[in-house]
Design a protein around this motif. Structure first.
Motif, PDB file in Angstrom:
ATOM      1  N   ASN A  52     -43.691  -7.494   5.494  1.00  0.00           N
ATOM      2  CA  ASN A  52     -43.081  -8.822   5.498  1.00  0.00           C
ATOM      3  C   ASN A  52     -41.731  -8.785   6.216  1.00  0.00           C
ATOM      4  N   VAL A  81     -37.646 -15.329   3.853  1.00  0.00           N
ATOM      5  CA  VAL A  81     -38.039 -14.075   3.217  1.00  0.00           C
ATOM      6  C   VAL A  81     -37.001 -12.987   3.485  1.00  0.00           C
ATOM      7  N   GLY A 392     -47.799 -16.019  -0.275  1.00  0.00           N
ATOM      8  CA  GLY A 392     -47.687 -15.309  -1.542  1.00  0.00           C
ATOM      9  C   GLY A 392     -47.615 -16.210  -2.763  1.00  0.00           C
ATOM     10  N   HIS A 423     -48.168  -8.849   2.250  1.00  0.00           N
ATOM     11  CA  HIS A 423     -46.856  -9.456   2.523  1.00  0.00           C
ATOM     12  C   HIS A 423     -46.099  -9.733   1.232  1.00  0.00           C
ATOM     13  N   SER A 424     -46.745 -10.429   0.305  1.00  0.00           N
ATOM     14  CA  SER A 424     -46.008 -10.818  -0.887  1.00  0.00           C
ATOM     15  C   SER A 424     -46.924 -11.148  -2.056  1.00  0.00           C
ATOM     16  N   THR A 427     -46.385  -8.328  -5.589  1.00  0.00           N
ATOM     17  CA  THR A 427     -45.422  -8.552  -6.665  1.00  0.00           C
ATOM     18  C   THR A 427     -45.886  -9.673  -7.595  1.00  0.00           C
TER      19      THR A 427
END
Ligand SMILES: Cc1ncc(C[n+]2csc(CCOP(=O)(O)OP(=O)(O)O)c2C)c(N)n1
Lengths: 590, 194
Positions: A52, A81, A392, A423-424, A427
Motif C-alpha cells: 500500500n 493512506v 479495505g 493492501h489493507s 488489519t
C-alpha cells in the motif's frame, strides 16, 4: 537530445531516470500507475510495488535517509493512506531527495472521490510542484529533487489525469548518476520523540520561510506578459486552456503552488485591470489571494467541481462577459438525435467474479464491497454489492454491521480482491478475529491487481522487476490471523460456491472463503464457446442476469457470441432448460 | 503547414483506436508538427467507450479538442460516431465505420440501438464518408486491421505525404503484420463509395 512524444507519466519516469533516482516505490492507482511501470524498465534502478501507499512512502524514506534519490507514486486517495508518515517526514526531512508523485483525478474518470492534493501540501507543510505538460513533468522531477535536497524536505509533484495521460513532446537526455549522500547518525533529525519533534517543528518553519523566499524567484513561477487588461493566475493543465482561450491576457503561471510567492503575486495583481484565478478543483490559490486582500475572481466564475476543459472555461468566460457570447455558426441541429445508449464498463466475458455476484444477489445477502474490477458487480443486473467506500473498508464495515445488528450481520458478506486484501484487508480481518466478530469474508482471488492493469502484489509470486518472489500462502495467512473457518472454492462452480457461502454464514465465528481463479485476461484459454440448443431455449432471459457481454437474446432465442465467449460455463449452470451446453471438447476449462 | 487540425478518434475498447492514433501522431511528427494527444484509460479497458483527442498545429496548448470545434471525427463504430457528433464543427468531416458493436444494456434488452445512424449523420454532416472497414480489412486478410483501413481513409484527406504514413505504419505495427496493414491502409486511402 531527441524529441519524443510521451505521456506525463512516461515523462515523470524518464525524469526520475535522468535525474538519478535510485529507488521508486508505489501502489498502483489510476492515473498514476504507468509511472512506476515505465521507471521499472530503465537499467540500473530499483523499483517495487508495495502492498500500500503508506509502506511505499516508508520504503522511499529509508532510501532517502540512506542518501539516495527516491520517488514514490500514488493516486490522490493513496495520499490519505500515506498521510501518516508524510506529515512526520516533513519534520525529519530527507538526505537524498524524495519526491512524492500524487495524481489527482478531477471529474473522477476512475476514482471514488475528488480531492485536491494541494491541501495535503499545506497540511504537511511541504512544497508542491504542478506541471502542465509532459516536458514540464520531466523537468519538475529534477527540480523537485533539487528543492528536496536543498531545503531538506520532501516535495510533492501533483499531476492530474489530463497531464498524466496526455502526450506531448519531451526532449530526452542522458542519465546523470547522482552519488549517495553520506548518512550520518543524527537522532535529533530522524528520531521523532516529542523533545526532538519540537525542535524539528521549528526547523520546519525555518525551512518553509526559506522556501517562501525561494518561491519569489523560482523560474517555474513565470509571467507571460500580455496587454494587462485581464490578468490570470493559474497552474497545471488550466494554464494550457487559458493560453488558448485568452491569448491577449497577462498570465502568471505558478509551477510551485506551495508555498506561494506573495510579493510576486501582489506585483502581478497590481499590473492588471482585472484579475482571474483559474484553477481546477479547490480554490487553493484564490483563498491565499483573498487572505492577502488581493481582489480577484475565481470560483465565482469557474466551478470547483469536476474537470476543466476549454469548452467549459469558454462558457464560463462568456457568462462573465470576458469573452463575447458565441454567435450561431450554422451548426447542424441535433435536437432530434436518437438517444445513444451508454456503454458502461462491464466484467469481461469469462471474468471469475461474475458468478459470485449472481449468487450474492440471488441469496439476498447484504454485501459490503471494496474497490477493484469486482466493484462493477454492484451495477444492475448483477446488483451484488451494497457499498464501496475505500480500499479495505469492506471487512471493517461488515464487522460494524454485525456488532450493532447481529441478525443483519448473519446475512452479511464482505467481498474484497486479493490485491486489496494485501493492501489493507489484513488489519481489518485481524480486527474481526480479535474483537470476537463473526463476519464472513469472501476474498476474490484472481491472482492480480486487475482493475489498474494487472500489477503484481505479494500473493502473485512475481515482482515489478519481473523476478520470481515467494507468493504468500493465502490460506495459511488467514489461518494465522486466527480465522477458524477457511475454505477455497472455484467461483465458476456455482453449486460449490453457494454451499461454501451457506456454510460460512452458518459457522460460529469469523469465516473466510477464498474464491480462486485467475483473471481471464491473464490466462488466454483456448476458445471453447458455449453452444445453444434452440429447441430447448424458451427465451426466458435468465442468462442475461449474468450481465455477460457474450450473451444476448434475439427473437426469443439466446445467442452466444462465439468470439467473445471463453467457455466459463456460468450460463450453462444458470439455464433452467439445459438449452446452453458446454461445447464438447477433450479437455475441460479447469 | 496547417495552422490547426483537431481530430477525435472514437470507438470501443479493443478496436485499436490507440494504435491508430499512434500512427497519426508519428506521421504528423515526421512532418514537423507540434502535437498533443489525450486519452483516458482505466475503466474503459472493460469494454467501454474510448476516445482519443489528437491536435496538430504550429503550437498546441490544450491536449483536448473542443465540442463543436473539431475538424474531423474518425469513428470506429456507428454508435460512438453518433455519441460524439456534437464535437464536430460546422463544416467538419465524419469518417464512420459501419461496424456495429452492441453495448451490454442493449444486449440485455434494457436499451435500444438507434436505427440508421449513418443516414442520420450523413443528413447533417455533408462531408460524411461511411466505410465498411471490417469487410475491407477481412479482404486484406485480417479483421483486426479495420483500424488501419480507417487511418488510410483519414490519410487521404490530410496534407501529409503518403510516404510519411507508410513509414509511421512500419514504426508502429509488428513486422509480421506489416503487409496486411499496408494493404489495409491502401484500401482505406483509395476507398471509393461503391
Ligand atoms: C488508496 C487507493 N489506492 C489505489 C487505488 C486504485 N485501485 C482501485 S482498485 C485497486 C485494486 C484492485 O485489485 P484487486 O483488489 O485484486 O481486484 P481486481 O481488480 O483484481 O478484481 C486499486 C489499486 C484506490 N482506489 N485507492
Amino acid at each position: 537530445m531527441t524529441r519524443k512524444m510521451m505521456t506525463g507519466n512516461e515523462a515523470i519516469a524518464r525524469g526520475a531516470y535522468e535525474y538519478g533516482v535510485r529507488l521508486g516505490a508505489g501502489y498502483p492507482g489510476t492515473p498514476s500507475t504507468e509511472i512506476l511501470e515505465n521507471f521499472a524498465r530503465y537499467p540500473g534502478i530499483y523499483a517495487e510495488w508495495a502492498p500500500n501507499e503508506k509502506v511505499a512512502l516508508e520504503v522511499a524514506i529509508g532510501a532517502a535517509m540512506a542518501g539516495a534519490r527516491a520517488l514514490v507514486t500514488m493516486k490522490h486517495v493513496g495520499v490519505n493512506v500515506a498521510a501518516d508518515p508524510l506529515l512526520t517526514l516533513a519534520y525529519t526531512g530527507v538526505n537524498g531527495g524524495l519526491v512524492l508523485v500524487a495524481a489527482d483525478d478531477p471529474g473522477m474518470h476512475s476514482s471514488q472521490n475528488e480531492q485536491d492534493t494541494r491541501h495535503y501540501a499545506r497540511l504537511a507543510k511541504v512544497p508542491v510542484l504542478e506541471p502542465s505538460d509532459s516536458q514540464e513533468a520531466k523537468d519538475m522531477v529534477g527540480l523537485a529533487l533539487e528543492i528536496s535536497e536543498r531545503f531538506d524536505i520532501p516535495v510533492i509533484l501533483r499531476t492530474t489525469t489530463r497531464v498524466a495521460h496526455s502526450q506531448s513532446f519531451v526532449q530526452v537526455g542522458q542519465r546523470q548518476e547522482v552519488p549517495l549522500r553520506p548518512y550520518q547518525k543524527d537522532v535529533q533529525k530522524w528520531l521523532m520523540v516529542p523533545a526532538f519533534g519540537r525542535l524539528r517543528r521549528q526547523a520546519l518553519e525555518q525551512r518553509l520561510s526559506a522556501l517562501r523566499e525561494y518561491a519569489e524567484s523560482a523560474p517555474v513561477n513565470k509571467i507571460f506578459p500580455g496587454e494587462g487588461k485581464i490578468g490570470v493566475i493559474t497552474s497545471g493543465i488550466s494554464f494550457q486552456y487559458v493560453r488558448e482561450l485568452l491569448p491577449g491576457a497577462s498570465i502568471l503561471k505558478l509551477g510551485l503552488t506551495y508555498p506561494l510567492p506573495e510579493q510576486l503575486i501582489k506585483k502581478f495583481a497590481a499590473g492588471v485591470d482585472r484579475l482571474l484565478v483559474v484553477e481546477e478543483q479547490e480554490p487553493f490559490l484564490e483563498d491565499h489571494l483573498k487572505q492577502w486582500g488581493i481582489p480577484c475572481a475565481g470560483k465565482a466564475i469557474f466551478p470547483a467541481m469536476g474537470e476543466f476543459s476549454t469548452a467549459l472555461l469558454r462558457r464560463c468566460l462568456q457568462q462573465a462577459g470576458i469573452l463575447p457570447a458565441a454567435a450561431a455558426e450554422g451548426a447542424p441541429d441535433l435536437s432530434d438525435m436518437p438517444a445513444a445508449p451508454v456503454r458502461p464498463p462491464v466484467l469481461c466475458a469469462g471474468c471469475p467474479h461474475r458468478g459470485v455476484f449472481y449468487l450474492l444477489n440471488k441469496m439476498k445477502l447484504l454485501v459490503t464491497g471494496d474497490i477493484g474490477c469486482y466493484t462493477l458487480g454492484g451495477l444492475p443486473p448483477l446488483s451484488g454489492i451494497d457499498s464501496c467506500v475505500c480500499m479495505g473498508a469492506s471487512i471493517g464495515m461488515a464487522h460494524g454491521i454485525g456488532q450493532v445488528a447481529p441478525e443483519l450481520g448473519r446475512r452479511t458478506v464482505a467481498v474484497i480482491g486479493d490485491s486489496t486484501f494485501m493492501h489493507s484487508g489484513l488489519t481489518g480481518l485481524l480486527n474481526v478475529v480479535y474483537n470476537r466478530g463473526s463476519s464472513v469474508v469472501l476474498i476474490l482471488d484472481n491472482s492480480t491487481t486487475a482493475m489498474t492493469g494487472h500489477q503484481d502484489h505479494p500473493a502473485t509470486g512475481r515482482t515489478l522487476l519481473g523476478q520470481e518472489a515467494p507468493a504468500v500462502d493465502m490460506v495459511a495467512l488467514v489461518r494465522a490471523l486466527g480465522v477458524p473457518h477457511v475454505v477455497t472454492v472455484d467461483p465458476l462452480d456455482l453449486k460449490a460456491m453457494q454451499q461454501a457461502l451457506e456454510e460460512a454464514l452458518a459457522a460460529d465465528g469469523p469465516a473466510v472463503i477464498i474464491a480462486r481463479r485467475p483473471c481471464v485476461l491473464l490466462r488466454k484459454l483456448p476458445p471453447n464457446p458455449v453452444a445453444v440448443d434452440e429447441d430447448k431455449c424458451t427465451g426466458c432471459k435468465t442468462c442475461l442476469k449474468l450481465s455477460c457481454p457474450a450473451l444476448s437474446v434475439v427473437d426469443k432465442k439466446c445467442r452466444v457470441d462465439s468470439i467473445a465467449c471463453v467457455g466459463c460455463n456460468l450460463c450453462v449452470q444458470v439455464c433452467k432448460f439445459a438449452a446452453l451446453q458446454a461445447a464438447q471438447r477433450g479437455e475441460t476449462n479447469a | 503547414m496547417l495552422e490547426k487540425l483537431d481530430i477525435l478518434l472514437v470507438g470501443v475498447g479493443g478496436q485499436g483506436t490507440i494504435l491508430a492514433s499512434k500512427i497519426l501522431v508519428n506521421a504528423a511528427a515526421a512532418a514537423g508538427y507540434d502535437i498533443k494527444m489525450s486519452e483516458i484509460h482505466g475503466m474503459a479497458q472493460r469494454g467501454g467507450s474510448v476516445v482519443t483527442h489528437v491536435r496538430l498545429g504550429s503550437a498546441v496548448s490544450s491536449p483536448m479538442v473542443e465540442e463543436g470545434r473539431t475538424d474531423i471525427i474518425l469513428a470506429f463504430e456507428q454508435l460512438e460516431g453518433l455519441r460524439w457528433l456534437n464535437y464536430l464543427k460546422p463544416g467538419g468531416s465524419m469518417i464512420l465505420s459501419s461496424q456495429v458493436i452492441y453495448p451490454v444494456p442493449v444486449l440485455a434488452g434494457l436499451a435500444a440501438y438507434p436505427e440508421n445512424i449513418p443516414g442520420y449523420i450523413a443528413a447533417r454532416v455533408p462531408d460524411t464518408l461511411v466505410i465498411d472497414a471490417l469487410q475491407a480489412a477481412l479482404q486484406c486478410g485480417n479483421a483486426k486491421a479495420a483500424n488501419v483501413v480507417l487511418v488510410g481513409a483519414l490519410a487521404a484527406r490530410l496534407p501529409l505525404e503518403r510516404a510519411l504514413w507508410e513509414q509511421a505504419l512500419k514504426e508502429t505495427v509488428p513486422p509480421r503484420l506489416l503487409e496486411v496493414n499496408l494493404a489495409a491502409f491502401a484500401a482505406g486511402y483509395e476507398y471509393r463509395k461503391s
